[in-house]
Design an enzyme around this catalytic site. Structure first.
Site, PDB file in Angstrom:
ATOM      1  N   ASP A  72      24.906   2.008   3.036  1.00  0.00           N
ATOM      2  CA  ASP A  72      23.707   2.373   3.174  1.00  0.00           C
ATOM      3  C   ASP A  72      23.746   4.081   2.644  1.00  0.00           C
ATOM      4  O   ASP A  72      24.959   3.673   2.023  1.00  0.00           O
ATOM      5  CB  ASP A  72      22.821   2.559   4.320  1.00  0.00           C
ATOM      6  CG  ASP A  72      21.126   2.392   3.194  1.00  0.00           C
ATOM      7  OD1 ASP A  72      20.691   3.265   3.186  1.00  0.00           O
ATOM      8  OD2 ASP A  72      20.710   0.791   3.587  1.00  0.00           O
ATOM      9  N   HIS A 291      17.190   6.862   3.701  1.00  0.00           N
ATOM     10  CA  HIS A 291      16.757   5.269   4.551  1.00  0.00           C
ATOM     11  C   HIS A 291      18.075   4.573   5.365  1.00  0.00           C
ATOM     12  O   HIS A 291      17.900   3.824   5.701  1.00  0.00           O
ATOM     13  CB  HIS A 291      17.454   4.500   2.726  1.00  0.00           C
ATOM     14  CG  HIS A 291      16.916   2.993   2.358  1.00  0.00           C
ATOM     15  ND1 HIS A 291      18.228   2.004   2.698  1.00  0.00           N
ATOM     16  CD2 HIS A 291      15.770   2.335   2.498  1.00  0.00           C
ATOM     17  CE1 HIS A 291      17.747   0.965   2.526  1.00  0.00           C
ATOM     18  NE2 HIS A 291      16.359   1.237   2.088  1.00  0.00           N
ATOM     19  N   SER A 480      14.261  -3.218   2.916  1.00  0.00           N
ATOM     20  CA  SER A 480      14.947  -3.031   2.848  1.00  0.00           C
ATOM     21  C   SER A 480      14.918  -2.906   4.934  1.00  0.00           C
ATOM     22  O   SER A 480      15.645  -2.600   5.344  1.00  0.00           O
ATOM     23  CB  SER A 480      15.769  -1.697   2.657  1.00  0.00           C
ATOM     24  OG  SER A 480      15.745  -1.379   1.450  1.00  0.00           O
TER      25      SER A 480
END
Length: 1275
Positions: A72, A291, A480
């Site tokens: 990620d 994220h 996600s």
């Protein structure tokens, strides 16, 4: 069950303090109640998938003894919930950056008296507490802002501007303005020196305003010191920015020491390090966004004191691998993905059990590609479960991203689901709706027929984010967020299986998740796959069937097709008026089949029963499969199906144990379109929240755009709950859904009632028109909508290319559907120039870039040099490799642009439309790298071209005519015309006149833009096609003015020879330069023979200037000799003329321009010498040098501005000797704008110091190492 405590409060939300009187309290007459129990468990949902019941039943199977790799943007080890596991172990056991964006190139350092001179120029004092037996150090330098995520960089830039720059700058501006006002008051009628002083104040104010207007902050850079302490490699980042290393944290490699630092108190950005001494690389590991931390927290956060905040698998450990590149915002690269895969398959320090990758793009095809093949190996060879997000590009079909759409179906693709409890707790909806997929969650099938979405999971959570966000948690949603939910579930499963010593494989785990998922009623299969995962049921399945012979086997299903390899049957843009047969091939592969024992392969045999619940599919009943590829035939008969999409699947059951579910499936999707002519409508359609209507329409041949009109049946009553997504998609072979024909629009109907929506279409192909009410748009609405098709098409099939050398271009336009009025327009917006590499080399990469076992990756490095004549935007495009990443045969392409001083400017990768660079005038180098383990493949593209597109200052419109003759004579242009239905009309595009083209054209250069045909505003907007205009060499203008030599009459050969020899010697005067008597003797000889020839004196001045020990008096004397030969009055008189009508005006102007150039050069060289003499004069008061300098300056400005580049150096020195620092600063800044150099930048800093503008001095000073690095930033 405890009843929540309820309070009675005012309906008007008022706080009633306890000291209010009883009478005041009695004012609360209208009462209501509220619930004080907060559904904290639903902020990070776990009930929906059975995780809570599973952990209640098996509390020790909480992910312990498992490792999750998070591919990620990077994970913050200091974020809440990411410090320890549920059994007290360290949560994050490795941090790694695969992108290279945090790399620092190291060089050996020289230590003197315990001091190292850093690459920033700072003196770095080595602390006495450090242990370094060898005494050897390596140093590097890194920009702080290059480590910042975009959001953090913006925050820190804003903070610096508002709190550090603005207060001081505004104060400085105010003080300087007061000085000017005071001076003006004291000297109302100033002249001479007073006027010059006033002008200096004005220049200071002008510069302060310029610095504010063009404020730029590159941020600081810090030195890095690396050494070996006898046991571990260590690194220290000088975040004191003063060389005080004792105040900075000494760090070790994270997986050895678990050291984590913070770059500053203000930014709160966590970092760790890795060191590769054999490659001289320090890797600073940080984050490119929030994220990855959020993803990791969903999968595995652990809050020992607040277990309701835990992630799915609080006992699991995490390996953070950053694949998002900071240089690209947060885009993943092939480099980062390959390095991430190398890291997890090493298995030397730990064994990764499951990978979560909530990243991806949309590939054009899934049947091949180097990255896809390597990803398949990670699962199929090394046995690591890989979970991927399905993408957020719904709600239309075939919008699944890559991965999961790769060459193998071994990855677990996840769709996003929102439950009623999530709606209430996370989104604060007024009412709970039934659970459903999020509107934006991508839908299957993939273009190769595979489903893409295996299962679905909760796609939203409020959980931890990095500390640099300055908040503890945040709501994020997307596939996600759904993927790490599944990853956490997989960790729970593997934890339990390990505890019981039950074997499994990625294949058995995927099958168990799919076969035990709960299929959601009323939800289409394309969004949920096999359904909502259930961890407890999946665990029971794995336990019950772990001894089955297919446990370690994957089944590679392919469907024979005339085009690319398919993994399922997908009938779209196929005839549906008759049945069609498909050949299905199934081949079993063991996990790591190359090393699997022969006995297992020999013994493998499974007797399968085939089943399909669709009457329109005919299949065989039985299928005997051994360890080889076998096939069977399927007949699909869509003739009786209604319009729309139809799905079924062929399921293969083990006849000896059918209760375990299908061992493999063949998905079948059939799209049967409606046939329409020009228009179709759908009246009074009811939509509740999340409802979808899919209309599949066979777009009429000849259509090039469509117009959709939506009407609310009851605008006043329903408008506030009428948020819709309109998604129209046409699939084109070998192009992803975004690159084909796509229209996506989120629209609130109350804001745009009855507004028509126009979008491009392609005639002859099926279009899905997907109308979806937003999932959180409460209530039910009734709408009517219609879609009409129109079109003007050309004989070129779309894109148009025109070569200037071919003359007039004819384009035939046709309207097949109706009469259409045309008004064709060609607009050119970019100038595109191809470049070949000026340098190329192929190098083997280092430790991070070797795939086990011993597969060395090579890097092709290409340098391209180009020049920008004026500030503009550029779009680099490596067209050979562009728009492919996962499907590319090469694993990575990354470009970076540097200026002439090696300062990093911009970067981009495989998708050129995503990256533009704003460049000032100057020379630039584009560095491109491409990687592969096969060196011979890289050798084939060593001479690869790169396109540099520059935005034109103003668009160019080409002339279009209705007839060839009018185009030929450039007569009457075509304004508009009508094409009758079914007829063809030609238009003629004339080549550009030379005055519209660039003055210099290189081979292959062209203009790019668009062409449109329709006069209709909607058609003109969406019915555009690419247009390229290939340039030819511009016409050479005839030189009607003869040179001075040509005009001189009566010269014989001997005279010409004498002049030629003279000019040759003058040339050598300058070249000899500091050559002692040789140059001086030649000068005296030329001066004696040609005493009136001014170039002799100018050449002598240039020679004197180049001497190591400059003779200032000789320069002044030589300049005086030159000045005596120039008639200044004649020059002033000439340049005072408004126009010169004499016959030989051109010849006179040429001579005057030369003399002016000689005059200015002589004046400036004399002036510079006098400035230097003045600075070294012993008695300044008695010296007349200053007055001479002022006189020379006054003479110069009679002819040019003092900021003219020919004289600016003298202007600066003249200002300095008069202590006019404002003037000097303004002119030095002009030099800096023209051509930045370190010398000029340092002169700026000196002037800031002289003016006591410390904030400017600091800002410019800290940027020096970043603007003038010694080497290019590494890839």
């Amino acid at each position: 069950m405890q009843i929540p405590f309820r309070l009675i409060v005012l309906r008007r939300i008022l706080f009633v303090p306890p000291f209010f009187s009883l009478n005041q309290r009695n004012l609360a007459q209208v009462m209501t109640s509220y619930d004080t129990s907060f559904p904290r468990d639903d902020l990070l949902p776990k009930k929906e998938t059975g995780a809570i019941s599973y952990l209640n039943k098996y509390p020790s199977y909480n992910g312990s003894n498992t490792v999750i790799a998070i591919f990620d943007s990077g994970v913050d080890p200091r974020a809440p919930g990411l410090q320890v596991t549920s059994d007290g172990k360290r949560k994050i056991i490795d941090c790694f950056d695969g992108t290279g964006s945090g790399d620092v190139t190291l060089v050996p350092a020289e230590v003197k008296n315990g001091i190292i001179t850093g690459l920033s120029g700072r003196s770095l004092k080595i602390p006495d507490t450090w242990t370094n037996p060898s005494g050897e150090y390596r140093i590097g330098c890194k920009s702080l802002y290059q480590l910042y995520p975009t959001a953090l960089r913006e925050r820190m830039l804003k903070d610096f501007k508002e709190n550090k720059w603005d207060p001081v700058h505004k104060k400085t501006l105010a003080e300087t303005t007061k000085k000017l006002q005071a001076f003006e008051a004291a000297n109302p009628d100033c002249s001479g020196a007073e006027k010059a002083t006033k002008e200096d104040y004005e220049m200071q104010i002008e510069m302060l305003n310029t610095l504010e207007k063009k404020f730029s902050n590159l941020g600081p850079c810090f030195d890095c010191v690396v050494f070996f302490d006898g046991q571990h490699w260590r690194a220290c980042l000088d975040t004191s920015y003063e060389g005080q290393l004792s105040q900075c944290k000494l760090m070790g490699v994270y997986r050895e020491t678990f050291d984590v630092g913070t770059l500053s108190e203000e930014d709160q950005l966590s970092y760790s390090i890795n060191i590769y001494p054999e490659d001289n690389i320090l890797e600073i590991v940080s984050m490119c966004s929030s994220h990855g931390t959020h993803v990791a927290s969903i999968a595995s956060a652990c809050f020992p004191d607040e277990p309701e905040k835990n992630g799915l698998a609080p006992g699991a450990q995490i390996v953070s691998i950053a694949i998002g590149d900071n240089r690209l915002g947060s885009m993943e690269t092939g480099t980062s993905l390959v390095r991430a895969m190398i890291r997890v398959i090493e298995q030397t320090h730990y064994k990764v059990d499951v990978i979560n990758m909530s990243y991806g793009e949309h590939a054009h095809w899934a049947h091949s590609g180097r990255l896809g093949e390597l990803m398949s190996d990670v699962v199929n060879k090394y046995g690591i479960v890989w979970v991927v997000s399905g993408s957020n590009h719904g709600p239309a079909l075939s919008t699944v991203g890559t991965p999961p759409a790769i060459s193998s179906t071994s990855l677990i693709g996840v769709g996003a689901y929102v439950s009623p409890e999530m709606m209430a707790a996370e989104y604060s909806l007024r009412e709970k709706l039934p659970g459903m997929p999020y509107t934006w969650s991508s839908r299957g099938p993939c273009m190769d027929g595979s489903m893409g979405i295996s299962i679905c999971a909760p796609g939203g959570a409020i959980t931890s984010v990095p500390n640099f966000m300055l908040r503890g948690s945040q709501l994020m949603n997307g596939t996600s967020m759904a993927a790490p939910h599944v990853t956490g579930v997989v960790a729970l499963l593997i934890s339990g299986l390990k505890a019981r010593e039950i074997p499994s494989s990625p294949f058995s785990i995927k099958r168990a998740l799919e076969q035990t998922a709960v299929f959601l009623d009323g939800v289409e299969v394309f969004a949920q796959g096999h359904g909502l995962i259930q961890v407890d049921r999946a665990f029971d399945h794995l336990v019950a069937y772990h001894n089955q012979q297919e446990r370690d086997v994957r089944f590679h299903v392919t469907v024979a097709n005339s085009g690319p390899i398919m993994k399922g049957i997908y009938m779209r843009d196929m005839p549906t008026s008759k049945s069609k047969e498909f050949a299905i091939s199934v081949e079993p592969f063991f996990l790591n089949f190359e090393e699997r024992d022969a006995e297992s392969k020999i013994q493998f045999n499974i007797h399968l029963s085939l089943a399909c619940n669709a009457s329109w599919v005919q299949i065989p009943k039985h299928f005997d499969l051994m360890y080889m590829a076998r096939g069977f035939s399927v007949k699909v008969d869509p003739t009786g199906l209604s319009s729309g999409v139809h799905y079924t699947s062929i399921k293969a059951y083990d006849s000896s144990c059918p209760e375990k579910g299908a061992v493999f499936e063949v998905p079948i999707t059939v799209v049967k379109p409606e046939t329409v002519h020009n228009e179709t409508s759908y009246n009074k359609q009811h939509f509740a929240a999340g409802d979808i209507q899919r209309r599949f329409i066979n777009v009429p041949e000849g259509a090039s755009w469509a117009v959709l009109t939506i009407n609310l049946e009851n605008l006043e009553a329903e408008a506030n709950n009428a948020r819709f997504i309109v998604h129209a998609v046409q699939l084109v072979p070998e192009l992803n859904c975004k690159a084909g024909m796509e229209f996506y629009k989120l629209i609130d109907l109350h804001e745009h009632p009855n507004a028509p929506l126009a979008f491009a279409v392609k005639g002859g192909r099926v279009m899905e028109l997907c109308m979806t009410k937003w999932w959180a748009s409460l209530g039910t609405v009734k709408i009517s909508y219609s879609v009409s098709f129109r079109g003007v098409t050309n004989n070129n099939g779309g894109a148009v290319s025109m070569h200037a050398g071919q003359g007039i271009l004819r384009v035939d336009l046709k309207s097949s559907l109706a009469n259409e009025e045309i008004a064709p327009v060609v607009t050119l917006k970019h100038q595109v120039q191809p470049f070949r590499p000026t340098e190329s080399k192929i190098v083997p990469l280092g430790y991070r870039d070797v795939i086990l076992p011993g597969r060395q990756i090579y890097e092709l490095q290409l340098n391209y040099n180009f020049n920008i004549a004026k500030a503009t935007e550029v779009v680099p495009n490596c067209s050979l490799l562009s728009d492919t990443l996962y499907e590319s045969e090469f694993e990575s392409q990354l470009w970076m642009i540097f200026d002439s001083n090696k300062q990093f400017i911009s970067a981009g990768d495989a998708y050129p439309c995503n990256y533009t660079a704003k460049l000032e005038k100057g020379d630039y180098t584009l560095r491109l790298h491409v990687r592969h383990e096969k060196k011979d493949l890289l050798e084939k593209i060593q001479d690869m071209s790169v396109l540099i597109g520059q935005k034109l200052a103003s668009p160019i419109t080409m002339d279009i005519y209705g007839t060839h003759n009018q185009a030929l004579i450039q007569g009457k242009k075509l304004s508009s015309s009508v094409i009758h239905q079914g007829s063809t009309v030609p238009i003629y595009i004339a080549p550009l006149n030379s005055d519209k083209c660039t003055k210099t054209v290189t081979v292959g250069q062209y203009f790019s833009g668009t062409i449109s045909y329709s006069k209709d505003e909607q058609g003109k907007k969406v019915g555009t096609y690419p247009f390229d205009y290939i340039l030819v060499e511009p016409p050479k203008k005839a030189n009607g003015n003869k040179t001075e030599k040509d005009n001189e009459k009566g010269k014989n050969a001997k005279e010409e020879m004498i002049e030629s020899l003279r000019d040759l010697k003058i040339t050598w005067l300058t070249k000899l330069g500091d050559s002692g008597t040789t140059s001086a003797d030649m000068y005296e000889e030329l001066r004696a023979d040609f005493p009136e020839h001014i170039p002799i004196y100018i050449a002598r001045l240039q020679a004197l200037e180049s001497e190591k020990e400059r003779n200032l008096k000789a320069i002044v004397d030589t300049a005086d000799l030159a000045l005596k030969k120039i008639n200044v009055s004649e020059l002033l008189e000439f340049y005072g003329l408004k126009s010169d009508t004499r016959k030989d005006a051109t010849k006179i102007k040429s001579r005057m321009d030369k003399n002016k150039s000689y005059l200015l050069e002589a004046l400036c060289k004399k002036g510079l010498a006098l400035c230097e003499m003045y600075q070294t004069a012993e008695n300044l008061e008695e010296s007349t040098i200053l007055e001479d300098i002022k006189m020379i300056f006054n003479d110069v400005v009679k002819f040019v501005e003092p900021s003219d580049l020919k004289v600016i150096k003298f202007s600066i020195h003249a200002a300095l000797v008069q202590k006019h620092h404002g003037k000097a600063l303004r002119w030095v800044y002009k030099q800096l704008e023209e051509k930045p150099t370190r010398e000029v930048d340092e002169k700026m800093i000196e002037l800031f110091a002289a003016l006591k503008w410390s904030h400017c001095e600091d800002c410019f000073g800290r940027a020096i190492p970043l603007k003038y690095p010694s080497v290019f930033r590494p890839f």
